[in-house]
Design a protein around this motif. Sequence first.
Motif, short mmCIF file in Angstrom:
data_model
loop_
_atom_site.label_atom_id
_atom_site.label_comp_id
_atom_site.label_asym_id
_atom_site.label_seq_id
_atom_site.Cartn_x
_atom_site.Cartn_y
_atom_site.Cartn_z
N UNK A 22 9.39 2.36 11.01
CA UNK A 22 9.73 1.10 10.59
C UNK A 22 8.49 0.68 9.29
N UNK A 23 7.09 1.99 9.92
CA UNK A 23 6.38 1.31 8.19
C UNK A 23 6.63 1.92 7.27
N UNK A 24 7.30 2.71 7.41
CA UNK A 24 7.48 3.31 6.37
C UNK A 24 9.33 3.22 5.38
N UNK A 49 8.18 -11.39 1.35
CA UNK A 49 7.02 -11.01 1.01
C UNK A 49 6.39 -9.91 2.14
N UNK A 50 5.16 -9.84 1.68
CA UNK A 50 4.59 -8.89 1.60
C UNK A 50 4.41 -9.11 3.32
N UNK A 51 5.09 -7.72 4.15
CA UNK A 51 5.01 -7.44 5.55
C UNK A 51 5.86 -7.97 6.43
N UNK A 52 6.40 -8.76 5.87
CA UNK A 52 7.67 -9.68 6.31
C UNK A 52 8.40 -9.46 7.86
N UNK A 53 8.41 -9.69 8.54
CA UNK A 53 9.00 -9.22 9.52
C UNK A 53 10.70 -8.66 9.30
N UNK A 54 11.39 -9.58 8.28
CA UNK A 54 12.17 -8.96 8.43
C UNK A 54 12.82 -7.33 6.92
N UNK A 57 12.10 -4.89 9.70
CA UNK A 57 13.39 -4.92 10.75
C UNK A 57 14.23 -4.00 10.11
N UNK A 58 14.77 -4.35 9.09
CA UNK A 58 15.21 -3.39 8.07
C UNK A 58 14.86 -1.87 7.85
N UNK A 59 13.69 -1.57 7.64
CA UNK A 59 13.24 -0.47 7.13
C UNK A 59 13.67 0.40 8.47
N UNK A 60 13.20 -0.44 9.41
CA UNK A 60 13.51 0.32 10.51
C UNK A 60 14.63 0.89 10.98
N UNK A 61 15.47 0.11 10.81
CA UNK A 61 16.55 0.26 10.84
C UNK A 61 18.08 1.27 10.13
N UNK A 62 17.64 0.87 8.49
CA UNK A 62 17.44 1.96 7.87
C UNK A 62 17.30 3.63 7.92
#
Length: 141
Positions: A22-24, A49-54, A57-62
């Motif tokens: 999720x972070x990366x 914005x920085x640290x947005x939940x969306x 969440x999207x980073x985790x999916x990718x």
Amino acid sequence: MLNADEKMLIQHAWEKVLGHQEDWGAEALERMFIVYPQTKVYFPHFDLHHDSEQIRHHGKKVLAALENAVHHMDNLSAALSKLSDLHAYNLRVDPVNFKLLSHCFQVVMAVHLGAEYSPQVHVAFDKFLVAVSTVLAEKYR
Ligand code: HNI
């Protein structure tokens, strides 16, 4: 395509990603939106914005999709078929953007893996991300 050594290097490097998806993933997306702001047009419905939940969440999916690709390096077309449909027919992301995200993800890997992200790992990852991007863009025509 990727040779056996490169596949091994990718699998090995991916072990370092585990637990940070999720972070990366969010970091790669945030870099993409800042460095290549034209990519933001595909995400008008997102809070960027920085640290947005969306974004998180999207980073985790990718990254989950990339992880699936790591597990199916011999059969990427089948493994990514649904995602390929989505990007080509629904999202209509211009394929040039895949290079931009791939580059940002490489930077994230280099920042976190440091010396372990050797030129050999770098080239293996580059080839892998080109292969994934090719599959995601292959249904465009
Ligand atoms: Ni992409 C949705 C994976 C590149 C724009 N994308 C997804 C989803 C995954 C995914 C997984 C979620 C599918 C679902 O919910 O069923 N995208 C990937 C991967 C890459 C990639 C593995 C490249 C390595 N996508 C890109 C690029 C752009 C892009 C380069 C645009 C700049 N993707 C999107 C958009 C969505 C999306 C837009 C929909 C987001 C939403 O939730 O509304």
